[in-house]
Design a protein around this motif. Structure first.
Motif, PDB file in Angstrom:
ATOM      1  N   CYS A  77       0.850  -1.192   0.000  1.00  0.00           N
ATOM      2  CA  CYS A  77       0.000   0.000   0.000  1.00  0.00           C
ATOM      3  C   CYS A  77       0.882   1.237   0.000  1.00  0.00           C
ATOM      4  N   ASP A  78       0.526   2.206  -0.847  1.00  0.00           N
ATOM      5  CA  ASP A  78       1.278   3.460  -0.859  1.00  0.00           C
ATOM      6  C   ASP A  78       0.365   4.658  -0.630  1.00  0.00           C
ATOM      7  N   ASN A  79      -0.754   4.422   0.053  1.00  0.00           N
ATOM      8  CA  ASN A  79      -1.664   5.511   0.389  1.00  0.00           C
ATOM      9  C   ASN A  79      -1.095   6.309   1.562  1.00  0.00           C
ATOM     10  N   LEU A  80      -1.753   7.356   1.945  1.00  0.00           N
ATOM     11  CA  LEU A  80      -1.232   8.312   2.920  1.00  0.00           C
ATOM     12  C   LEU A  80      -0.813   7.672   4.241  1.00  0.00           C
ATOM     13  N   VAL A 127       1.172  -1.605   5.317  1.00  0.00           N
ATOM     14  CA  VAL A 127       0.596  -2.933   5.084  1.00  0.00           C
ATOM     15  C   VAL A 127       0.864  -3.389   3.659  1.00  0.00           C
ATOM     16  N   MET A 128       0.967  -4.709   3.520  1.00  0.00           N
ATOM     17  CA  MET A 128       1.178  -5.321   2.211  1.00  0.00           C
ATOM     18  C   MET A 128       0.283  -6.549   2.108  1.00  0.00           C
ATOM     19  N   GLN A 129      -0.282  -6.750   0.947  1.00  0.00           N
ATOM     20  CA  GLN A 129      -1.086  -7.936   0.679  1.00  0.00           C
ATOM     21  C   GLN A 129      -0.248  -8.909  -0.145  1.00  0.00           C
ATOM     22  N   TYR A 134      -2.995 -10.320   4.494  1.00  0.00           N
ATOM     23  CA  TYR A 134      -2.464  -9.001   4.788  1.00  0.00           C
ATOM     24  C   TYR A 134      -1.354  -9.137   5.817  1.00  0.00           C
ATOM     25  N   HIS A 135      -0.299  -8.349   5.627  1.00  0.00           N
ATOM     26  CA  HIS A 135       0.824  -8.305   6.559  1.00  0.00           C
ATOM     27  C   HIS A 135       1.019  -6.845   6.926  1.00  0.00           C
TER      28      HIS A 135
END
Length: 170
Positions: A77-80, A127-129, A134-135
């Protein structure tokens, strides 16, 4: 049950066949690994819907892959919320560790690295999927441990497949 039968069964649960596009795409992706143009057209034909409707959904959602992806698709994820918790550093680290850039797949086909706009898990940022898992609360050490576990899992799967394919004594 073949793909067509599974899509037909999914479509039967909806009052309008257009509503079954997403479940049909999931079925097709599970069958083919990704969704190239001919597969998207087949899904549209099975459902009897406009091909553009199928293409729209397949190319909008990061859940669907129109190009082949590695055995493990790492979607960071690269959201805020994640960026504030340094997901950009994690991305650079993953690119270095895997030897690929964002959007690439390792030569061995194990990993594809992508960024996604939002995984809806801000409480776990960054977080990364990976697949359906999800991690979260990631840092360099957790990323390295995860990559090592995935590599080990791939090695175990490969070993098990070889054991089945080549019975002892042959």
């Amino acid at each position: 049950m073949n793909m067509r039968e599974m899509i037909e069964a999914a479509a039967a649960r909806y009052p309008d066949r257009r509503s079954a596009i997403m479940p049909a795409l999931l079925i097709a992706q599970k069958e083919h690994g990704h969704l190239p143009g001919p597969v998207l057209e087949e899904v549209a034909d099975i459902l009897g819907v406009e091909r553009v409707w199928v293409y729209e959904l397949a190319t909008f959602y990061t859940l669907f892959h129109t190009e082949p992806v590695g055995l493990f698709h790492l979607q960071l994820c690269d959201n805020l919320s994640c960026m504030l918790r340094r997901s950009d550093d994690l991305l650079r680290h993953l690119e270095t560790v895997l030897g690929i850039e964002k959007g690439g797949t390792t030569p061995d086909g194990l990993f594809t690295l992508s960024t996604v706009e939002c995984l809806g898990a801000c409480e776990m940022a960054p977080v990364m999927q990976v697949g359906d898992d999800y991690h979260g609360d990631l840092d360099i050490a957790r990323i390295d441990a995860l990559v090592d576990r995935l590599r080990a899992a791939a090695g175990q799967a490969t070993g098990a497949e070889l054991a089945v394919a080549e019975p002892p004594g042959e």
